[in-house]
Design a protein around this motif. Sequence first.
Motif, PDB file in Angstrom:
ATOM      1  N   SER A   1      19.743   3.228  -4.215  1.00 10.87           N
ATOM      2  CA  SER A   1      18.818   2.349  -4.574  1.00 10.87           C
ATOM      3  C   SER A   1      19.098   0.836  -5.146  1.00 10.87           C
ATOM      4  CB  SER A   1      17.393   2.778  -5.575  1.00 10.87           C
ATOM      5  OG  SER A   1      17.082   3.944  -4.868  1.00 10.87           O
ATOM      6  N   LEU A   2      20.128   0.932  -6.100  1.00 15.02           N
ATOM      7  CA  LEU A   2      20.797  -0.263  -6.725  1.00 15.02           C
ATOM      8  C   LEU A   2      21.484  -1.119  -5.545  1.00 15.02           C
ATOM      9  CD1 LEU A   2      21.820   1.269 -10.221  1.00 15.02           C
ATOM     10  CD2 LEU A   2      20.037  -0.476  -9.778  1.00 15.02           C
ATOM     11  N   CYS A   3      22.221  -0.016  -4.746  1.00 12.20           N
ATOM     12  CA  CYS A   3      22.926  -0.747  -3.696  1.00 12.20           C
ATOM     13  C   CYS A   3      22.117  -1.346  -2.685  1.00 12.20           C
ATOM     14  CB  CYS A   3      23.827   0.207  -2.891  1.00 12.20           C
ATOM     15  SG  CYS A   3      25.091   0.876  -3.897  1.00 12.20           S
ATOM     16  N   ALA A   4      21.000  -0.889  -2.245  1.00  9.08           N
ATOM     17  CA  ALA A   4      19.970  -1.545  -1.576  1.00  9.08           C
ATOM     18  C   ALA A   4      19.475  -2.574  -1.862  1.00  9.08           C
ATOM     19  CB  ALA A   4      18.704  -0.412  -1.319  1.00  9.08           C
TER      20      ALA A   4
ATOM     21  N   MET B   1      12.098  -7.564  -1.354  1.00 10.12           N
ATOM     22  CA  MET B   1      12.406  -7.185  -2.639  1.00 10.12           C
ATOM     23  C   MET B   1      11.752  -6.003  -3.033  1.00 10.12           C
ATOM     24  SD  MET B   1      13.124 -10.288  -4.894  1.00 10.12           S
ATOM     25  CE  MET B   1      13.191  -9.424  -6.186  1.00 10.12           C
ATOM     26  N   LEU B   2      10.462  -5.913  -2.581  1.00 12.94           N
ATOM     27  CA  LEU B   2       9.482  -4.949  -2.863  1.00 12.94           C
ATOM     28  C   LEU B   2       9.934  -3.476  -2.999  1.00 12.94           C
ATOM     29  CD1 LEU B   2       6.339  -5.296  -3.989  1.00 12.94           C
ATOM     30  CD2 LEU B   2       5.614  -4.838  -1.774  1.00 12.94           C
ATOM     31  N   MET B   3      10.261  -2.993  -1.556  1.00 15.10           N
ATOM     32  CA  MET B   3      10.935  -1.417  -1.728  1.00 15.10           C
ATOM     33  C   MET B   3      12.020  -1.301  -2.508  1.00 15.10           C
ATOM     34  SD  MET B   3      10.158   1.387  -0.778  1.00 15.10           S
ATOM     35  CE  MET B   3       8.483   1.075  -0.157  1.00 15.10           C
ATOM     36  N   PRO B   4      13.055  -2.094  -2.402  1.00 14.80           N
ATOM     37  CA  PRO B   4      14.407  -1.761  -3.215  1.00 14.80           C
ATOM     38  C   PRO B   4      14.093  -1.602  -4.991  1.00 14.80           C
ATOM     39  CG  PRO B   4      14.728  -3.409  -1.625  1.00 14.80           C
ATOM     40  CD  PRO B   4      13.531  -2.997  -1.331  1.00 14.80           C
ATOM     41  N   VAL B   5      13.250  -2.598  -5.138  1.00 18.30           N
ATOM     42  CA  VAL B   5      12.763  -2.654  -6.529  1.00 18.30           C
ATOM     43  C   VAL B   5      12.107  -1.491  -7.074  1.00 18.30           C
ATOM     44  CG1 VAL B   5      11.477  -3.944  -8.393  1.00 18.30           C
ATOM     45  CG2 VAL B   5      12.968  -5.340  -6.875  1.00 18.30           C
ATOM     46  N   TYR B   6      11.140  -1.161  -6.327  1.00 17.40           N
ATOM     47  CA  TYR B   6      10.107   0.202  -6.506  1.00 17.40           C
ATOM     48  C   TYR B   6      11.438   1.524  -6.596  1.00 17.40           C
ATOM     49  CZ  TYR B   6       7.536   4.147  -6.150  1.00 17.40           C
ATOM     50  OH  TYR B   6       6.894   5.459  -6.326  1.00 17.40           O
TER      51      TYR B   6
ATOM     52  N   ILE C   1       0.810  -1.194  -0.071  1.00 18.57           N
ATOM     53  CA  ILE C   1       0.137   0.097  -0.071  1.00 18.57           C
ATOM     54  C   ILE C   1       0.613   1.440   0.051  1.00 18.57           C
ATOM     55  CG2 ILE C   1      -1.692   1.358   1.468  1.00 18.57           C
ATOM     56  CD1 ILE C   1      -3.000  -1.274   2.192  1.00 18.57           C
ATOM     57  N   SER C   2       1.947   1.273   0.727  1.00 17.77           N
ATOM     58  CA  SER C   2       2.920   2.301   0.987  1.00 17.77           C
ATOM     59  C   SER C   2       3.372   2.554  -0.586  1.00 17.77           C
ATOM     60  CB  SER C   2       3.933   2.427   1.810  1.00 17.77           C
ATOM     61  OG  SER C   2       5.042   1.091   1.326  1.00 17.77           O
ATOM     62  N   ILE C   3       3.630   1.588  -1.343  1.00 20.85           N
ATOM     63  CA  ILE C   3       4.224   1.761  -2.747  1.00 20.85           C
ATOM     64  C   ILE C   3       3.212   2.293  -3.613  1.00 20.85           C
ATOM     65  CG2 ILE C   3       4.797   0.526  -4.920  1.00 20.85           C
ATOM     66  CD1 ILE C   3       6.599  -1.012  -2.953  1.00 20.85           C
ATOM     67  N   LEU C   4       2.077   1.963  -3.334  1.00 24.10           N
ATOM     68  CA  LEU C   4       0.794   2.745  -4.267  1.00 24.10           C
ATOM     69  C   LEU C   4       0.931   4.133  -3.851  1.00 24.10           C
ATOM     70  CD1 LEU C   4      -2.023   0.126  -3.834  1.00 24.10           C
ATOM     71  CD2 LEU C   4      -0.507   0.599  -5.928  1.00 24.10           C
TER      72      LEU C   4
ATOM     73  N   SER D   1       1.663   7.534  -6.045  1.00 26.14           N
ATOM     74  CA  SER D   1       0.721   8.737  -6.163  1.00 26.14           C
ATOM     75  C   SER D   1       1.585   9.930  -5.857  1.00 26.14           C
ATOM     76  CB  SER D   1      -0.359   8.477  -5.085  1.00 26.14           C
ATOM     77  OG  SER D   1      -1.237   7.473  -5.329  1.00 26.14           O
ATOM     78  N   ALA D   2       2.406   9.837  -4.844  1.00 27.05           N
ATOM     79  CA  ALA D   2       3.468  11.080  -4.327  1.00 27.05           C
ATOM     80  C   ALA D   2       4.473  11.423  -5.559  1.00 27.05           C
ATOM     81  CB  ALA D   2       4.216  10.790  -3.146  1.00 27.05           C
ATOM     82  N   ALA D   3       4.712  10.405  -6.299  1.00 25.39           N
ATOM     83  CA  ALA D   3       5.937  10.594  -7.369  1.00 25.39           C
ATOM     84  C   ALA D   3       5.195  11.362  -8.550  1.00 25.39           C
ATOM     85  CB  ALA D   3       6.527   9.223  -7.509  1.00 25.39           C
ATOM     86  N   VAL D   4       4.156  11.181  -8.628  1.00 20.57           N
ATOM     87  CA  VAL D   4       3.564  11.824  -9.958  1.00 20.57           C
ATOM     88  C   VAL D   4       3.643  13.167 -10.215  1.00 20.57           C
ATOM     89  CG1 VAL D   4       1.238  12.060 -11.292  1.00 20.57           C
ATOM     90  CG2 VAL D   4       1.772   9.881 -10.426  1.00 20.57           C
ATOM     91  N   PRO D   5       3.253  14.007  -9.144  1.00 22.80           N
ATOM     92  CA  PRO D   5       3.371  15.504  -9.007  1.00 22.80           C
ATOM     93  C   PRO D   5       4.982  15.725  -9.557  1.00 22.80           C
ATOM     94  CG  PRO D   5       2.233  15.138  -7.382  1.00 22.80           C
ATOM     95  CD  PRO D   5       2.693  13.562  -7.794  1.00 22.80           C
TER      96      PRO D   5
END
Length: 204
Positions: free
Chosen positions: A164-167, A179-184, A129-132, A136-140
């Motif tokens: 992010s790549l290091c993470a 994996m979810l957050m680093p990939v995003y 949900i935080s990625i969603l 939304s936050a990244a769009v503006p």
Amino acid sequence: RGLYLAYARVLAMTFVASMGLLSGIIQLASVFPYLRSMFSGTTRPNAVSFFVWTILGVIEIGAQLSAGVTWPAVITLCMTIGMVCILGLSLIGYGYRAYGWLDLLCLACALMAIIGWYVTQEPFVALAISILGNVSAAVPTAVKAYLYPETENFTGWAMACAASLCALVSVQAWTPVEMLMPVYLVAETSLLTVLASRGTTVLA
């Protein structure tokens, strides 16, 4: 053979820890060129994006730690610290002021995602949900960077992308939770780096 495997395991753990720490160091360092360009009046961050990113960062740290995520959480912590600094400056006159319906819509979607996390209280669901909310936050900021690339700092976003790549490399267990957050983050920072790079051409 047993000694060799033990030695290899120690090396692997040391490498993972090193990548995790390196991601945090690079992420913190990426804030400085961004802040410098804010003070010079070149970069104008979107306060809506950084406000939501700050809130989500706190949620993500808690979700990652409660799910047992270790080194990939370092970049989330360092990124949140940077977001707080940038948000503070953007609210006192260094931010982008031309907000419209898209900013308000994305803010509403992000806040709904935060409420959804609070209701579920499940680490994986919270991260998803935080990625969603992050999207939304990244769009503006992405739209602003596309329309006015000179208002974003290429160096800062490029360093954030490297962090992010290091993470991602520091992930120990290749599970969705880890994996979810680093990939995003790799996807998000790569996009913003590409968009911001167009501003270097414009300024030239």
